[in-house]
Motif scaffolding. Structure first.
Motif, mmCIF file in Angstrom:
data_model
loop_
_atom_site.group_PDB
_atom_site.id
_atom_site.type_symbol
_atom_site.label_atom_id
_atom_site.label_comp_id
_atom_site.label_asym_id
_atom_site.label_seq_id
_atom_site.Cartn_x
_atom_site.Cartn_y
_atom_site.Cartn_z
ATOM 1 N N THR A 170 0.828 -1.204 0.000
ATOM 2 C CA THR A 170 0.000 0.000 0.000
ATOM 3 C C THR A 170 0.866 1.260 0.000
ATOM 4 O O THR A 170 0.560 2.246 -0.686
ATOM 5 C CB THR A 170 -0.924 0.009 1.226
ATOM 6 N N LEU A 171 1.962 1.218 0.762
ATOM 7 C CA LEU A 171 2.846 2.372 0.844
ATOM 8 C C LEU A 171 3.878 2.412 -0.273
ATOM 9 O O LEU A 171 4.513 3.444 -0.497
ATOM 10 C CB LEU A 171 3.585 2.372 2.190
ATOM 11 N N GLY A 172 4.055 1.272 -0.964
ATOM 12 C CA GLY A 172 5.107 1.199 -1.968
ATOM 13 C C GLY A 172 6.487 1.267 -1.354
ATOM 14 O O GLY A 172 7.435 1.772 -1.966
ATOM 15 N N LEU A 173 6.602 0.749 -0.122
ATOM 16 C CA LEU A 173 7.862 0.828 0.613
ATOM 17 C C LEU A 173 8.089 -0.487 1.355
ATOM 18 O O LEU A 173 7.576 -0.679 2.456
ATOM 19 C CB LEU A 173 7.808 1.995 1.609
ATOM 20 N N PRO A 174 8.817 -1.434 0.767
ATOM 21 C CA PRO A 174 8.980 -2.749 1.391
ATOM 22 C C PRO A 174 9.860 -2.708 2.637
ATOM 23 O O PRO A 174 10.774 -1.880 2.746
ATOM 24 C CB PRO A 174 9.636 -3.580 0.288
ATOM 25 N N ALA A 175 9.558 -3.604 3.566
ATOM 26 C CA ALA A 175 10.411 -3.758 4.744
ATOM 27 C C ALA A 175 11.680 -4.492 4.355
ATOM 28 O O ALA A 175 11.682 -5.319 3.436
ATOM 29 C CB ALA A 175 9.668 -4.537 5.837
ATOM 30 N N ARG A 176 12.754 -4.204 5.052
ATOM 31 C CA ARG A 176 14.020 -4.885 4.754
ATOM 32 C C ARG A 176 13.953 -6.355 5.158
ATOM 33 O O ARG A 176 14.444 -7.233 4.455
ATOM 34 C CB ARG A 176 15.158 -4.186 5.500
ATOM 35 N N GLY A 188 6.229 -5.158 18.904
ATOM 36 C CA GLY A 188 6.908 -5.045 17.625
ATOM 37 C C GLY A 188 7.892 -3.905 17.657
ATOM 38 O O GLY A 188 7.883 -3.070 18.559
ATOM 39 N N SER A 189 8.783 -3.868 16.660
ATOM 40 C CA SER A 189 9.753 -2.790 16.560
ATOM 41 C C SER A 189 10.160 -2.618 15.113
ATOM 42 O O SER A 189 10.014 -3.525 14.292
ATOM 43 C CB SER A 189 10.993 -3.081 17.423
ATOM 44 N N CYS A 190 10.660 -1.429 14.804
ATOM 45 C CA CYS A 190 11.159 -1.111 13.469
ATOM 46 C C CYS A 190 12.489 -0.404 13.630
ATOM 47 O O CYS A 190 12.578 0.600 14.340
ATOM 48 C CB CYS A 190 10.162 -0.218 12.728
ATOM 49 N N SER A 191 13.524 -0.926 12.989
ATOM 50 C CA SER A 191 14.839 -0.305 13.090
ATOM 51 C C SER A 191 14.966 0.836 12.090
ATOM 52 O O SER A 191 14.157 0.972 11.164
ATOM 53 C CB SER A 191 15.936 -1.340 12.823
ATOM 54 N N ALA A 192 15.992 1.637 12.259
ATOM 55 C CA ALA A 192 16.234 2.756 11.347
ATOM 56 C C ALA A 192 16.547 2.267 9.938
ATOM 57 O O ALA A 192 16.400 3.015 8.966
ATOM 58 C CB ALA A 192 17.378 3.614 11.877
ATOM 59 N N THR A 193 16.964 1.000 9.813
ATOM 60 C CA THR A 193 17.276 0.445 8.493
ATOM 61 C C THR A 193 16.083 -0.251 7.848
ATOM 62 O O THR A 193 16.208 -0.805 6.766
ATOM 63 C CB THR A 193 18.456 -0.541 8.591
ATOM 64 N N VAL A 218 4.824 -1.129 9.960
ATOM 65 C CA VAL A 218 5.045 -0.686 8.577
ATOM 66 C C VAL A 218 4.970 0.838 8.502
ATOM 67 O O VAL A 218 5.747 1.479 7.776
ATOM 68 C CB VAL A 218 4.021 -1.336 7.620
ATOM 69 N N ALA A 219 4.069 1.447 9.260
ATOM 70 C CA ALA A 219 3.980 2.911 9.283
ATOM 71 C C ALA A 219 5.271 3.537 9.797
ATOM 72 O O ALA A 219 5.619 4.664 9.417
ATOM 73 C CB ALA A 219 2.790 3.348 10.131
ATOM 74 N N HIS A 220 5.997 2.799 10.636
ATOM 75 C CA HIS A 220 7.286 3.313 11.126
ATOM 76 C C HIS A 220 8.336 3.369 10.019
ATOM 77 O O HIS A 220 9.367 4.032 10.186
ATOM 78 C CB HIS A 220 7.796 2.446 12.274
ATOM 79 N N LEU A 221 8.124 2.688 8.921
ATOM 80 C CA LEU A 221 9.052 2.803 7.800
ATOM 81 C C LEU A 221 9.051 4.221 7.236
ATOM 82 O O LEU A 221 10.024 4.653 6.614
ATOM 83 C CB LEU A 221 8.680 1.802 6.699
ATOM 84 N N VAL A 222 7.952 4.925 7.454
ATOM 85 C CA VAL A 222 7.832 6.315 6.985
ATOM 86 C C VAL A 222 8.110 7.295 8.114
ATOM 87 O O VAL A 222 8.835 8.280 7.936
ATOM 88 C CB VAL A 222 6.426 6.565 6.402
ATOM 89 N N HIS A 223 7.538 7.030 9.285
ATOM 90 C CA HIS A 223 7.692 7.927 10.437
ATOM 91 C C HIS A 223 8.238 7.118 11.618
ATOM 92 O O HIS A 223 7.508 6.344 12.226
ATOM 93 C CB HIS A 223 6.353 8.557 10.824
#
Length: 262
Positions: A170-176, A188-193, A218-223
């Protein structure tokens, strides 16, 4: 990144321990110095089944011990009231995607782990609102715990990877990457990478909770914060934000009583 208890702990903290004696009991209290703390506070954590004392960065160990000792009776009472852990053993009841399943040992059957409706004769033994499904496990009973854990982690990975892929598309931004862990303070957590990690125990929660957590990370990939823009994006990905947050507040920590030593 979600925490089981919003006031629990703080970033940039250091840890040690205090050992107290109360009414013949030994109580171990984890001690955390926090730059954000302005006073001494105590928490009894369901997930870790321990007590944590958070103190100001410049607080004294003498004051921390005095504070803990004044509240030793409260700590001991709260620890005794924690629900017993439920091991993955024959006859135990554990949730899968929010639905209770009776763990059933099938030593002679083929396969490894699978689910099925309880047989009619077994269902009659349950109350009308009791479990209606079985989680069946083959092999030796001493391997049952490990096999159930492995099964739940495989199911969690499948569901989380699918949810992350859907929200990322949806965001067009895949997780690593998508990883599984068993933390006591985060879902859950999201790293800076862009690497996402989740508690595998989410597979025991209702699907809308797992899907919300995937959208959250997934929203943390943007913010990479919890700003209004982050929450607006999360709500655009998930319509269950409030419902899932309420469920996690009421019942989330309960997921840690299943599978002792998992």
């Amino acid at each position: 990144m979600l925490r089981f208890f919003r006031a629990e702990g703080a970033s940039e903290s250091t840890s040690s321990q205090l050992v107290l004696r109360h009414a013949g009991e030994t109580i171990v209290v984890a001690l955390r110095r926090s730059r954000a703390a302005r006073r001494y506070t105590l928490r009894v954590r369901f997930a870790a089944r321990d007590a944590v004392l958070t103190m100001p960065q410049r607080g004294s160990l003498r004051d921390a011990r005095a504070f803990a000792e004044r509240h030793a009776a409260w700590i001991a009472t709260r620890l005794r009231r924690l629900p017993e852990a439920i091991p993955f053993a024959p006859g135990a009841v554990a949730p899968l995607r929010g639905v209770d399943h009776v763990l059933t040992h099938r030593p002679q059957a083929r396969g490894v782990v699978w689910t099925e409706p309880l047989a009619a004769s077994e269902t009659l033994l349950e109350s009308s609102d009791g479990p209606q499904f079985a989680l069946c496990v083959t092999g030796s009973v001493e391997h049952m715990h490990r096999r159930v854990c492995d099964f739940l982690k495989r199911e969690a990975r499948h569901d989380l990877e699918a949810a992350v892929a859907r929200h990322s598309q949806t965001l067009g931004l895949p997780a690593r990457s998508v990883g599984l862990r068993d933390p006591v303070s985060r879902w859950g957590s999201c790293s800076a990478t862009g690497s996402l990690n989740f508690s595998w125990r989410l597979i025991m929660a209702p699907p809308f909770v797992l899907d919300y957590l995937a959208a959250h990370e997934v929203a943390h990939l943007v913010h990479l914060d919890h700003s209004p823009r982050f929450w607006a994006l999360t709500r655009s990905l998930s319509s269950d934000v409030d419902h899932a947050e309420a469920w996690l507040t009421r019942q989330g920590a309960q997921l840690h009583k299943f599978g002792a030593n998992a």
